[in-house]
Design a protein around this motif. Structure first.
Motif, PDB file in Angstrom:
ATOM      1  N   ALA A  41       0.821  -1.213   0.000  1.00 22.59           N
ATOM      2  CA  ALA A  41       0.000   0.000   0.000  1.00 22.59           C
ATOM      3  C   ALA A  41       0.856   1.264   0.000  1.00 22.59           C
ATOM      4  N   GLN A  42       2.083   1.146   0.450  1.00 22.13           N
ATOM      5  CA  GLN A  42       2.985   2.295   0.456  1.00 22.13           C
ATOM      6  C   GLN A  42       3.263   2.808  -0.961  1.00 22.13           C
ATOM      7  N   CYS A  43       3.034   1.949  -1.946  1.00 22.29           N
ATOM      8  CA  CYS A  43       3.316   2.326  -3.334  1.00 22.29           C
ATOM      9  C   CYS A  43       2.097   2.871  -4.086  1.00 22.29           C
ATOM     10  N   LEU A  44       0.938   2.764  -3.517  1.00 19.81           N
ATOM     11  CA  LEU A  44      -0.255   3.214  -4.229  1.00 19.81           C
ATOM     12  C   LEU A  44      -0.189   4.669  -4.681  1.00 19.81           C
ATOM     13  N   PRO A  45       0.248   5.600  -3.852  1.00 26.17           N
ATOM     14  CA  PRO A  45       0.308   6.981  -4.337  1.00 26.17           C
ATOM     15  C   PRO A  45       1.206   7.132  -5.570  1.00 26.17           C
ATOM     16  N   ALA A  46       2.227   6.309  -5.679  1.00 24.68           N
ATOM     17  CA  ALA A  46       3.181   6.411  -6.782  1.00 24.68           C
ATOM     18  C   ALA A  46       2.679   5.804  -8.085  1.00 24.68           C
ATOM     19  N   VAL A  47       1.528   5.151  -8.069  1.00 28.54           N
ATOM     20  CA  VAL A  47       1.017   4.513  -9.283  1.00 28.54           C
ATOM     21  C   VAL A  47      -0.412   4.918  -9.625  1.00 28.54           C
ATOM     22  N   PRO A  57      10.567   5.823   0.202  1.00 24.01           N
ATOM     23  CA  PRO A  57      11.509   4.775   0.628  1.00 24.01           C
ATOM     24  C   PRO A  57      10.789   3.519   1.111  1.00 24.01           C
ATOM     25  N   ALA A  58       9.637   3.681   1.758  1.00 26.17           N
ATOM     26  CA  ALA A  58       8.871   2.520   2.222  1.00 26.17           C
ATOM     27  C   ALA A  58       8.346   1.706   1.042  1.00 26.17           C
ATOM     28  N   CYS A  59       7.922   2.372  -0.002  1.00 18.58           N
ATOM     29  CA  CYS A  59       7.466   1.689  -1.208  1.00 18.58           C
ATOM     30  C   CYS A  59       8.611   0.892  -1.821  1.00 18.58           C
ATOM     31  N   CYS A  60       9.753   1.513  -1.962  1.00 17.67           N
ATOM     32  CA  CYS A  60      10.913   0.840  -2.553  1.00 17.67           C
ATOM     33  C   CYS A  60      11.365  -0.344  -1.698  1.00 17.67           C
ATOM     34  N   ALA A  62       9.411  -2.212   0.090  1.00 18.41           N
ATOM     35  CA  ALA A  62       8.436  -3.268  -0.175  1.00 18.41           C
ATOM     36  C   ALA A  62       8.739  -3.942  -1.509  1.00 18.41           C
ATOM     37  N   LEU A  63       9.057  -3.148  -2.500  1.00 16.74           N
ATOM     38  CA  LEU A  63       9.371  -3.684  -3.821  1.00 16.74           C
ATOM     39  C   LEU A  63      10.597  -4.592  -3.766  1.00 16.74           C
ATOM     40  N   ARG A  64      11.581  -4.221  -2.984  1.00 13.64           N
ATOM     41  CA  ARG A  64      12.796  -5.038  -2.852  1.00 13.64           C
ATOM     42  C   ARG A  64      12.520  -6.380  -2.170  1.00 13.64           C
ATOM     43  N   LYS A  65      11.528  -6.417  -1.288  1.00 16.76           N
ATOM     44  CA  LYS A  65      11.185  -7.663  -0.586  1.00 16.76           C
ATOM     45  C   LYS A  65      10.311  -8.583  -1.427  1.00 16.76           C
ATOM     46  N   ALA A  66       9.659  -8.037  -2.427  1.00 14.51           N
ATOM     47  CA  ALA A  66       8.669  -8.783  -3.197  1.00 14.51           C
ATOM     48  C   ALA A  66       9.302  -9.847  -4.082  1.00 14.51           C
ATOM     49  N   ASP A  67       8.529 -10.881  -4.335  1.00 21.92           N
ATOM     50  CA  ASP A  67       8.881 -11.923  -5.286  1.00 21.92           C
ATOM     51  C   ASP A  67       8.432 -11.404  -6.655  1.00 21.92           C
ATOM     52  N   LEU A  68       9.334 -10.760  -7.376  1.00 23.53           N
ATOM     53  CA  LEU A  68       8.967 -10.110  -8.634  1.00 23.53           C
ATOM     54  C   LEU A  68       8.470 -11.078  -9.701  1.00 23.53           C
ATOM     55  N   GLN A  94      12.831   3.563 -10.576  1.00 19.74           N
ATOM     56  CA  GLN A  94      12.912   4.602  -9.554  1.00 19.74           C
ATOM     57  C   GLN A  94      13.433   4.045  -8.235  1.00 19.74           C
ATOM     58  N   CYS A  95      13.130   2.796  -7.976  1.00 20.47           N
ATOM     59  CA  CYS A  95      13.559   2.163  -6.723  1.00 20.47           C
ATOM     60  C   CYS A  95      14.877   1.398  -6.873  1.00 20.47           C
ATOM     61  N   ARG A  96      15.419   1.422  -8.066  1.00 21.84           N
ATOM     62  CA  ARG A  96      16.679   0.722  -8.352  1.00 21.84           C
ATOM     63  C   ARG A  96      16.574  -0.765  -8.035  1.00 21.84           C
ATOM     64  N   VAL A  97      15.499  -1.357  -8.541  1.00 17.07           N
ATOM     65  CA  VAL A  97      15.241  -2.785  -8.361  1.00 17.07           C
ATOM     66  C   VAL A  97      15.398  -3.457  -9.722  1.00 17.07           C
ATOM     67  N   ASN A  98      16.138  -4.556  -9.740  1.00 22.28           N
ATOM     68  CA  ASN A  98      16.314  -5.305 -10.985  1.00 22.28           C
ATOM     69  C   ASN A  98      15.053  -6.061 -11.334  1.00 22.28           C
ATOM     70  N   VAL A  99      14.724  -6.021 -12.604  1.00 23.49           N
ATOM     71  CA  VAL A  99      13.525  -6.680 -13.110  1.00 23.49           C
ATOM     72  C   VAL A  99      13.912  -8.064 -13.622  1.00 23.49           C
ATOM     73  N   PRO A 100      13.142  -9.086 -13.272  1.00 28.05           N
ATOM     74  CA  PRO A 100      13.463 -10.430 -13.775  1.00 28.05           C
ATOM     75  C   PRO A 100      13.266 -10.538 -15.286  1.00 28.05           C
ATOM     76  N   ARG A 101      14.081 -11.362 -15.905  1.00 26.42           N
ATOM     77  CA  ARG A 101      13.941 -11.590 -17.337  1.00 26.42           C
ATOM     78  C   ARG A 101      12.606 -12.254 -17.631  1.00 26.42           C
ATOM     79  N   GLY A 102      12.036 -11.901 -18.753  1.00 31.12           N
ATOM     80  CA  GLY A 102      10.786 -12.515 -19.176  1.00 31.12           C
ATOM     81  C   GLY A 102       9.554 -11.982 -18.482  1.00 31.12           C
ATOM     82  N   CYS A 103       9.714 -10.928 -17.747  1.00 31.57           N
ATOM     83  CA  CYS A 103       8.571 -10.376 -17.028  1.00 31.57           C
ATOM     84  C   CYS A 103       7.814  -9.420 -17.923  1.00 31.57           C
TER      85      CYS A 103
END
Length: 103
Positions: A41-47, A57-60, A62-68, A94-103
């Motif tokens: 939910a921390q990311c909702l305002p950003a989308v 930072p809280a959104c990012c 959360a994104l780093r913890k997620a199973d992308l 924006q959060c400097r998170v690597n995106v998995p291939r094939g996503c």
């Protein structure tokens, strides 16, 4: 932005919205793709909206913890929840998170 970046962002936004929409009124925290909906939910305002702010930072965090790869499987649902696809596509970069291939 690469196609995989766009897909990951869309998926992330979708999962956040789905979890918030399906959480029960008691306030218990549901987990999806290894992240609680409260964290997502921390990311909702950003989308959402025409000119969303950058992710917090809280959104990012959360994104780093997620199973992308898990989130990528949810991407087709975004539009149903009022999420801006353009904004969602920007989150990983924006959060400097690597995106998995094939996503």
């Amino acid at each position: 932005m690469a196609k995989s970046d766009k897909m990951t962002l869309l998926l992330f936004a979708l999962i956040m919205t789905l979890q918030i929409a399906t959480s029960n009124a008691a306030g218990t925290s549901t987990t999806i793709c290894k992240v609680t909906i409260n964290d997502l939910a921390q990311c909702l305002p950003a989308v959402m909206g025409k000119k969303p702010p950058p992710p917090t930072p809280a959104c990012c965090a959360a994104l780093r913890k997620a199973d992308l790869p898990c989130m990528c499987k949810q991407k087709s649902q975004l539009g149903q929840f009022g999420i801006s696809p353009a904004a969602a596509m920007k989150l990983p970069k924006q959060c400097r998170v690597n995106v998995p291939r094939g996503c």
